[in-house]
Structure formats: C-alpha cells, structure tokens
Design a protein around this motif. Structure first.
Motif, PDB file in Angstrom:
ATOM      1  N   ALA A   1     -12.843 -97.172 -30.626  1.00 19.43           N
ATOM      2  CA  ALA A   1     -13.275 -96.676 -31.932  1.00 19.43           C
ATOM      3  C   ALA A   1     -14.776 -96.894 -32.139  1.00 19.43           C
ATOM      4  CB  ALA A   1     -12.497 -97.368 -33.043  1.00 19.43           C
ATOM      5  N   VAL A   2     -15.316 -97.935 -31.510  1.00 27.33           N
ATOM      6  CA  VAL A   2     -16.757 -98.178 -31.607  1.00 27.33           C
ATOM      7  C   VAL A   2     -17.494 -97.442 -30.487  1.00 27.33           C
ATOM      8  CG1 VAL A   2     -18.535 -99.966 -31.578  1.00 27.33           C
ATOM      9  CG2 VAL A   2     -16.371-100.395 -32.707  1.00 27.33           C
ATOM     10  N   ILE A   3     -16.848 -97.357 -29.327  1.00 29.40           N
ATOM     11  CA  ILE A   3     -17.527 -96.775 -28.163  1.00 29.40           C
ATOM     12  C   ILE A   3     -17.680 -95.256 -28.295  1.00 29.40           C
ATOM     13  CG2 ILE A   3     -17.341 -96.374 -25.674  1.00 29.40           C
ATOM     14  CD1 ILE A   3     -15.920 -99.068 -25.448  1.00 29.40           C
TER      15      ILE A   3
ATOM     16  N   MET B   1     -10.183 -92.426 -37.195  1.00 26.84           N
ATOM     17  CA  MET B   1      -9.744 -93.415 -36.209  1.00 26.84           C
ATOM     18  C   MET B   1      -8.307 -93.840 -36.490  1.00 26.84           C
ATOM     19  SD  MET B   1     -12.081 -93.613 -34.129  1.00 26.84           S
ATOM     20  CE  MET B   1     -13.781 -93.116 -33.998  1.00 26.84           C
ATOM     21  N   ASP B   2      -7.977 -93.887 -37.774  1.00 22.52           N
ATOM     22  CA  ASP B   2      -6.615 -94.227 -38.170  1.00 22.52           C
ATOM     23  C   ASP B   2      -5.659 -93.162 -37.634  1.00 22.52           C
ATOM     24  OD1 ASP B   2      -4.849 -95.921 -39.476  1.00 22.52           O
ATOM     25  OD2 ASP B   2      -4.789 -94.616 -41.248  1.00 22.52           O
TER      26      ASP B   2
ATOM     27  N   TRP C   1     -19.936-100.956 -38.802  1.00 18.74           N
ATOM     28  CA  TRP C   1     -18.816-100.151 -38.307  1.00 18.74           C
ATOM     29  C   TRP C   1     -17.825-100.991 -37.483  1.00 18.74           C
ATOM     30  CZ3 TRP C   1     -15.500 -96.709 -39.040  1.00 18.74           C
ATOM     31  CH2 TRP C   1     -14.805 -96.084 -38.004  1.00 18.74           C
ATOM     32  N   PRO C   2     -18.296-101.838 -36.564  1.00 16.84           N
ATOM     33  CA  PRO C   2     -17.331-102.700 -35.873  1.00 16.84           C
ATOM     34  C   PRO C   2     -16.523-103.559 -36.849  1.00 16.84           C
ATOM     35  CG  PRO C   2     -19.407-102.760 -34.726  1.00 16.84           C
ATOM     36  CD  PRO C   2     -19.647-101.974 -35.977  1.00 16.84           C
TER      37      PRO C   2
ATOM     38  N   GLY D   1     -22.242-102.138 -22.837  1.00 18.17           N
ATOM     39  CA  GLY D   1     -22.459-101.647 -21.484  1.00 18.17           C
ATOM     40  C   GLY D   1     -22.025-100.194 -21.336  1.00 18.17           C
ATOM     41  N   THR D   2     -20.801 -99.893 -21.799  1.00 19.73           N
ATOM     42  CA  THR D   2     -20.299 -98.523 -21.671  1.00 19.73           C
ATOM     43  C   THR D   2     -21.202 -97.547 -22.414  1.00 19.73           C
ATOM     44  OG1 THR D   2     -18.128 -99.535 -21.810  1.00 19.73           O
ATOM     45  CG2 THR D   2     -18.204 -97.139 -21.854  1.00 19.73           C
ATOM     46  N   VAL D   3     -21.523 -97.900 -23.645  1.00 22.17           N
ATOM     47  CA  VAL D   3     -22.334 -96.983 -24.455  1.00 22.17           C
ATOM     48  C   VAL D   3     -23.711 -96.794 -23.824  1.00 22.17           C
ATOM     49  CG1 VAL D   3     -23.506 -96.750 -26.661  1.00 22.17           C
ATOM     50  CG2 VAL D   3     -21.111 -97.404 -26.589  1.00 22.17           C
TER      51      VAL D   3
END
Lengths: 306, 341
Positions: free
Chosen positions: A170-172, A159-160, A241-242, A107-109
């Motif tokens: 990290a995905v968004i 991301m780390d 990626w997720p 939704g956000t993306v």
C-alpha cells in the motif's frame, strides 16, 4: 584580542579590514589571525553547532540514565548506558522488524522510481512524439498537487477495496514512479546524454530500448544516484501515509511509526526514546556521509534548474 | 517477428529494417512514459476527483463498503465555515508559517552570503553540516526537540532558568508551542535554503558587486541592496515551497506533547489543519467532512502561495527604481574602467 587591537594590528600590517582587494598582496597578513577578518567563521561555526547539536544531545540523553539528565544542571556529556538503553528501545517496539520493513519499502521504491523515471525521462528528453511538451508540462503540474493530503481519504478507501490496508505494498505501489523522478531524469538525460552517441547506436542497429541500455544508462549514473538518494531518504522519512495505512498492523510498521509509538508510550523514559531515535538515524547518517558531496551538488543544481 | 528483425539487422533488407525502426521509435516513447501516467491515473486523478465527490456526502468509514454515503450537497463546506476548531487550526498553521518562513529566509540569506566566499576554508564541512538536519526524519526531529523544550528538565528551560528568566511551559502556551514547532521547521530547512541561495548567489555576475564596492557600499549594503534583490526569484521559489510545506505540518503537532498531541493540545493551541483532517478522517471516521477539509486545505495553500507571488510582484514594481540604480552603478564602473584604461 579585542576588536580595537585587531584593527590596530591590521593597520600596522597594512590593509584595512573589509578591503579584501588588497589583502592578497600582503603575505605576512595571512598568518596573523584577526577577528575583524574572520568573524564570519564564528557565525558559521555557531550555525554548524546548532545544526549538529540535536544529534549530540540525542546521544547524550540516550547514553545516560534518566536521573543523570533530570538533575540540575543536567549532564551534558555522553554516559556509559547507550547499549542498555538501545536494547530496551529495541525490545519496547518491534524495532528490527520495522527497520527491515522500511528497507524493503525504501529499497523497492528507489530502484523502481529510478528505473521508470529514467525510462520516461529518456522518452521526454530524446524522443520525438506527439504531445511530448504537453505531457511533460502535465508531469510538472502533478508535482505541485499535494497528493498525499488531497488524496489521503480516497487512497485509503482504494487500498481498503484492494485489501492492501496493513500491507507494505500500500505504501510501495503508489510511489513506484513519481513526477519528480521523471522530471529529474529528463533534466539529467537532456544535459548528459549526447545526441551523437544515440545516433551512433541507432546506426549500429539498436532499437530504442537498446539505446536506453547501452547509451543512456551508462551516462546518467551520477544523476540517477542523486535521485536514488533523495527517493530513499524521502521514503525512509515518510510518515503520514504509512501511519494511516499501516498503523493498524504492527508487523508492517515502518521505523517512523515504531518511533512514534515508542515516543508516545515511553514518553517519560527519555533515555530509551532518544537511544532508539538515534539508532533510527544511523542508516541515514551513513548514506549522508558517503553521498554528502553529491547531495549538496544535487540540491544546488536543482535550485538553479528550478 | 519484429523482434527477430531487430536482433539480426544484417540479414534484413534495409527498407524493412527502417520501417520497423521508425515504427518502434514511434510507439516506444508512449510505452516508456506509460508507467507514470497509469499510476497517476489510479492514485492521482482518481483520488483527487473522488475527494471532491466524497466531500459532498455524509460519508462514514462504514459507508464505503455499502457503496457510498448520503448526498448532502455543500453541507460539509457550510459546516466548515462555522467550525471554530477548524479556523483555530487554520490560524495556528498561519502563525507557525510566519514564525518559520520569515526568520528562516533571513538567516539563510545571511549564511549563504557568508558561505559565498572563494577563500572560505573548509566549505564542505559547513555545507554538509548545514544540510544534515534536512535529511533527518520529522519524527526524529520532533522527539528530540520535544525533549529540548521539556517543561522541567528540557535544556532550553534549564538555560532560561540559568540566565535568570522564567521557564516557559512550551506545550500549553499557544505562542510558545507555535514557537517550538516553528523552531523545528527552521532547524530542518534553514540549511537547505542556504544552499539554494548560495547556488543563486554564485551565478550573480561579480562585476555588479564589484561596482558597488568601488562606489563605496559596505558589505551589508551590498548584500541588502544588490544581492538580495537579485535573488528575488529564488527567494520567491523557496518561500512558496516553505508555505506549501507549512500547510502540511502534521508530525510535529502530533508528537509534540505525548498524550494530548493528537488533539493538538488540550485547548487545540497547536492543532494544524492537516492534523485536524487526520483526526476527522481516521479517529472520528467522518470521511465526507474530512474530504471537505482536504479541499479547503488546498484552497488555503493556493491563496497563501498567490499572496506571496502578489507581494513579490508588488516589490518588483516598486523597486524598478533600484534596478535602474544598479544599472547606473554598472555604467559608472564601466566609465571608470575606460577612463583608467
């Protein structure tokens, strides 16, 4: 009716099969069914059957017991156990939590990619600025780089460093606006926003953002909806990626990761796994049923543009 | 200050207003495109460049915190060239690529031809039915096909047994597993390609097909000699997309055989390049070596895509003759029409 009969019936009625040019003049022929004229329906129906069968099979296995499906010959009709299997699936992995996470991510993306894509598309399609063409060519070039693979490892390191591993952002964040969104909206705006309207808005004293709000947004709704659907589906189905960045934190799993864990842990329990898989597809099927026409048009128009 | 002026254009002198207008219109586009470029700078340019840097190091996951691995030059690439497992994954990927792309394109061309008929009833049902596999997640597809290709109770083996053939152990056989994975890809993408080809077919001028019909070419000949050659640019586009997509096969081999899938089978019979990369990076934590695999993956994808381009270019040159033939056919049809009138 055999083929020969069909041909005989045809020649009795007048036009020979395959010569469609004459067919419309013979009205009675329309009512009579013949395989010679309609074999393509058979081929298309078989293709349709193959397309839809796996969904049906998912439900058959998901609504029977494992014993029903493992007998020879197996049951090929739906049984009464779907609710039970689905409940088991939902208890086997954090199913609802994963669904919620996926909704948040997709939704956000979707909202963000459509908004920023439209904004950038507006600039590229309707505004004159230095480097417009070159920058657009660059955007198109970025679409061809398989970023998710080439950048997988540094993206994880990044991301780390941010402390985002195991968090939905990290995905968004990397997907907030994509080259595809910019490219798509540029095409939509170039064809569906009229220059006269923009001029009129300009005369009325609109600054560029005012034009964007009052002229661009109202006229690109359908094109933006198609982009929104594609983005939502893409994010809903995204897996690699997720899995890499969220796999370690069960609370942040997306539905695809949950499905994967379910299928690897309970692989002997087909009824459970396929009931869960079927449920994960329900939101997609709803989106598809509502928007099928727009999506088909989107795929076909995209092909002509590409 | 500027914002006040734009909110109240009636009160501002016209010259000031147009100055603000021009200024704003000059800066705004950069502002509007900046989100994409900022994001791409961080998550695109940086990551791609950094992959190249990491690939020159012996870089374990823990080295990241320590500030980097040990520089080893091109050692990772040298190791890659001699890594039998990597080349096995590359040939597996290539084999699946062939088994999926070729039948998929042929089938999509046939289905598009059948759908390209104004008098077809219920076109929407066929189109949406063919597209629905494409919106399904790869994970879900793999789970279902894994059950269909099951060793003992899978529907496909039951069907093979029923018609008197031997059951196939789809996961342990190399060709069998490639076939199964290619089937998943074909199931997902044939409908999508059909719609793309259909869109292209609808833009072919009908007088060409008509001319061929008048010349006595049957439907199959018209399709193969005229429609398909005219669709070549679209076929090229779809094939290149398919090649790129096949080099990114990951979920199918990972989930195809529970237990051994993460290694691409006991004998790596269905290990793909991306799955190998994933294992190297996130199971063995060899970031340096995995980065070298990432670059090799991109290189192989580019080579394969260029081969497709070159192949089509060759066909184009060789069949300039057939284009001439089409032109001649058109002329003959025109002449006939004029004679008729």
């Amino acid at each position: 009716m055999t083929n020969v009969d069909a041909v005989k019936a045809q020649s009795a009625a007048g036009p020979t099969p395959g010569n469609e040019r004459q067919a419309p003049t013979f009205k009675p022929n329309k009512r009579r069914f013949s395989w010679a004229n309609n074999w393509h329906y058979l081929v298309l129906t078989v293709a349709l059957f193959i397309s839809v069968f796996p969904f049906y099979w998912m439900f058959v296995v998901g609504s029977n017991t494992n014993a029903d499906v493992a007998q020879v010959p197996p049951r090929i009709t739906p049984g009464p156990n779907f609710i039970e299997n689905a409940t088991n699936a939902m208890n086997a992995v954090p199913f609802l939590r994963s669904l919620l996470n996926t909704f948040i991510v997709a939704g956000t993306v979707t909202v963000s990619a459509v908004f920023f894509g439209t904004l950038a598309g507006f600039a590229f399609a309707k505004m004159q600025f230095r480097g417009n063409k070159a920058l657009m060519a660059f955007v198109i070039a970025t679409m061809m780089i398989p970023l998710q693979q080439l950048g997988l490892i540094p993206l994880y390191m990044l991301m780390d460093r941010f402390g985002w591993v195991g968090q939905l952002r990290a995905v968004i964040v990397p997907a907030l606006v994509t080259g595809f969104a910019v490219f798509w909206m540029r095409q939509v705006i170039a064809t569906s926003v009229h220059d006269e309207l923009l001029e009129a808005g300009r005369v009325d004293g609109c600054a560029t953002f005012g034009l964007f709000r009052h002229v661009v947004i109202p006229s690109v709704r359908s094109g933006a909806a198609v982009l929104g659907m594609f983005t939502f589906l893409f994010m809903w189905n995204d897996f690699l990626w997720p899995l890499v960045v969220l796999g370690g934190n069960q609370d942040a799993h997306t539905i695809q990761i949950a499905l994967r864990n379910m299928s690897q842990t309970y692989y002997a329990d087909y009824a459970l796994v396929l009931a869960g898989t079927f449920m994960s597809l329900i939101p997609l099927i709803i989106v598809f049923v509502i928007f099928a026409r727009q999506m088909i048009a989107g795929v076909m128009e995209g092909a002509v543009k590409g | 200050m500027a914002a006040v002026q734009s909110d109240d254009p009636g009160l501002t002198p016209r010259s000031t207003m147009s100055w603000w207008f021009r200024r704003e219109a000059r800066i705004a586009p950069y502002l509007y495109i900046s989100p994409f470029f900022l994001l791409f700078l961080v998550f695109g340019v940086f990551t791609v460049a950094f992959t190249a840097w990491v690939s020159l190091h012996d870089w374990h996951i823990f080295d990241t915190a320590a500030g980097g691995g040990t520089f080893v030059g091109l050692d990772n690439y040298a190791r890659l060239l001699n890594d039998a497992r990597f080349w096995r994954s590359a040939t597996n990927t290539f084999s699946i690529l062939l088994m999926s792309t070729i039948p998929q394109m042929l089938l999509a061309l046939v289905l598009a031809e059948l759908l390209n008929d104004r008098r077809l009833r219920g076109p929407h049902i066929f189109r949406s039915g063919l597209l629905i596999p494409n919106i399904t997640s790869v994970v879900a597809i793999t789970i279902v096909f894994q059950s269909l290709f099951g060793r003992h109770y899978g529907l496909i083996n039951v069907a093979l047994d029923f018609i008197g053939l031997d059951m196939v152990n789809w996961t342990s056989s190399r060709i069998g597993s490639h076939f199964a994975i290619a089937t998943m890809v074909n199931w997902q993408w044939t409908g999508y390609n059909t719609l793309i080809f259909l869109a292209a077919m609808q833009s072919i001028p009908s007088d060409l097909i008509e001319a061929a019909r008048v010349d006595g070419a049957g439907r199959i000949k018209r399709w193969w000699k005229i429609t398909v050659p005219l669709l070549r640019p679209t076929i090229l586009f779809a094939t290149v997309l398919s090649v790129i997509g096949n080099f990114q096969l990951f979920a199918q081999p990972l989930l195809f055989a529970p237990g051994v899938g993460s290694m691409g089978g006991n004998d790596q019979q269905f290990l793909t390049i991306l799955l190998y990369l994933y294992n190297m990076a996130f199971r063995q934590f060899q970031f340096g070596y995995a980065s070298a695999i990432a670059w090799m993956l991109v290189l192989l994808t580019a080579v394969a895509a260029l081969m497709v381009y070159a192949g089509v270019g060759y066909l184009n040159r060789r069949e300039n003759r057939s284009a001439l033939e089409v032109e001649r056919m058109r002329e003959r049809a025109n002449a006939r029409q004029e004679a008729g009138a």
